[in-house]
Design an enzyme around this catalytic site. Structure first.
Site, PDB file in Angstrom:
ATOM      1  N   CYS A  83     -20.386 -18.166 -35.498  1.00 45.46           N
ATOM      2  CA  CYS A  83     -20.622 -19.486 -36.158  1.00 45.46           C
ATOM      3  C   CYS A  83     -21.687 -19.226 -37.499  1.00 45.46           C
ATOM      4  CB  CYS A  83     -21.660 -20.878 -35.408  1.00 45.46           C
ATOM      5  SG  CYS A  83     -19.611 -20.445 -34.774  1.00 45.46           S
ATOM      6  N   HIS A 332     -17.206 -29.571 -38.007  1.00 43.88           N
ATOM      7  CA  HIS A 332     -17.795 -28.213 -37.613  1.00 43.88           C
ATOM      8  C   HIS A 332     -16.909 -26.960 -37.618  1.00 43.88           C
ATOM      9  CE1 HIS A 332     -20.508 -24.389 -36.241  1.00 43.88           C
ATOM     10  NE2 HIS A 332     -20.151 -24.384 -35.470  1.00 43.88           N
TER      11      HIS A 332
END
Ligand SMILES: CC(=O)SCCNC(=O)CCNC(=O)[C@H](O)C(C)(C)COP(=O)(O)OP(=O)(O)OC[C@H]1O[C@@H](n2cnc3c(N)ncnc32)[C@H](O)[C@@H]1OP(=O)(O)O
Length: 385
Positions: A83, A332
């Site tokens: 991420c 996200h």
């Protein structure tokens, strides 16, 4: 090393983009950044992404994207750090320009998550955890963070409701961001009634999935200073890793990699947390925002929640966070998120953030977290004039 600056940004809206492929999204953001920079091309392309190989059957991204935007015969590579792929990509690009190897670089972050069924994508996300100790037992990222949040609430005596303002602030700010996935304000009661996913993490504690791409053009600062526009310099950059598995950490309630990377960035910038005007925090989960605020020096250990409770994280508070929606409201798309944080920081420092503009902002900080805290990258951008 040379000083470097950002002269162009581009981003797509985060959404379920059923009609756009990975390279269309990346290309749209990249071409917007190149247009914004006013340049005709760049010498190197870095593409950040976490899971295109499994989710989109396209592992090889550097040439794939560079070719799509008409940059054939240019250096182009993919960068992966779960991420935190977005910030890792930006860091590769700034190092290439700072070293003098190239005079311009394009950093792109892209992720397309909604093509895969929910269970599949959840399993793909879990590859950012420790395969032997965590993935092996089938744990998801929601569950992993739920364990940490449980322990935090027990250790420091906080209630679930105490975390509500992280979500409320992010969604309130996302209303004004045209690129955000959820442009809808939420109330305390929405937070309270939100369905529980894995106790104590509810839907309103978790960032949504999405498809999107963001890009930045980086050049030597001396070149940026010749353009008639606010100069947005990269003042500090730091990166650190930690144990992949949460149970292997020195303290599961302390993000040591966040602390170390933030310290590196502060040191390079010659400032401390008190000079940061706003912080694009990695609020993948409310607990992650809490731990990040503490590790970066904005709150004492166990007290990050207090900043939310006392409204110090809003655009007029002591340390505004998620000023354009954060991961929670903006969305996200994992490998692109770090790049969205940086693009939003440039917008704030240029003074173009609209209703959530931070007054007289000079220093903006971003922190992009990979895994459950195993790879953390912090940047500080500064408006020079
Ligand atoms: C280091 C790191 O960054 S780790 C983080 C990695 N990322 C993750 O782990 C992803 C975490 N998020 C998730 O797993 C999922 O998005 C969940 C579990 C929160 C929600 O998933 P689902 O239940 O499948 O959501 P689904 O897409 O069906 O949406 C249900 C509804 O809630 C809404 N919704 C879904 N997620 C969110 C959210 N996070 N915030 C606000 N609204 C949401 C949807 O728009 C939809 O609304 P509608 O019914 O009015 O259309």
């Amino acid at each position: 090393m040379r000083e470097v600056a950002v002269i162009g940004i581009g981003q797509t809206k985060i959404d379920e983009h059923w009609d756009s492929s990975l390279r269309v999204l990346a290309g749209d953001a990249a071409l917007a950044a190149i247009h914004d920079a006013g340049v005709s091309g760049v010498e190197a392309v870095f593409v950040g992404n976490m899971m295109s190989g499994s989710a989109n059957h396209q592992q090889h991204l550097g040439a794939y994207i560079a070719d799509w935007i008409g940059l054939r015969y240019t250096e182009a590579v993919r960068v992966e750090a779960a991420c935190s792929s977005g910030a890792a990509t930006f860091r590769s690009a700034i190092m290439a320009v700072a070293s003098g190897e190239v005079d311009s670089a394009l950093a792109i972050g892209v992720e397309k998550m909604t093509d895969s069924p929910g269970a599949e994508i959840t399993a793909e996300l879990a590859t950012a955890a420790d395969a032997d100790w965590e993935g092996e037992i089938g744990i998801s990222f929601v569950a992993l963070n739920a364990l940490v949040m449980q322990r935090y609430m027990y250790e420091y005596q906080w209630k679930h409701d105490d975390f509500a303002n992280f979500s409320i602030n992010a969604h309130a700010n996302a209303v004004h961001n045209p690129n955000a996935r959820f442009r809808k304000a939420i109330s305390f009661s929405t937070y309270q009634k939100s369905p529980m996913i894995c106790e104590p993490i509810s839907v309103m504690d978790a960032s949504p999935m999405g498809d999107g791409a963001a890009a930045l053009v980086i050049v030597p600062a001396e070149m940026a200073r010749r353009i008639n526009r606010p100069v947005i310099r990269v003042a500090g950059s730091g990166a650190a890793t930690d144990a992949l598995a949460v149970h292997d950490r020195r303290d599961p309630l302390w993000l040591s990699a966040a602390e170390k990377s933030a310290k590196q960035a502060y040191q390079q910038a010659g400032i401390g947390p008190e000079q940061i005007n706003f912080f694009e925090v990695h609020d993948a989960f409310t607990i992650m925002a809490t731990l990040s605020l503490e590790a970066c020096g904005f709150a004492e250990r166990g007290q990050g929640v207090r900043l939310a409770l006392e409204n110090e994280i809003t655009p007029t508070g002591r340390i505004p966070i998620a000023t354009m929606g954060g991961l929670k409201g903006r969305g996200h798309p994992v490998g692109a998120t770090g790049m969205y944080q940086l693009a939003e920081t440039v917008i704030q420092l240029r003074g173009e953030a609209g209703p959530t503009q931070i007054e007289n902002a000079r220093f903006g900080m971003t922190q992009n977290i990979g895994g459950s805290g195993s790879n953390i990258i912090t940047h500080i951008l500064q408006r020079e004039s």
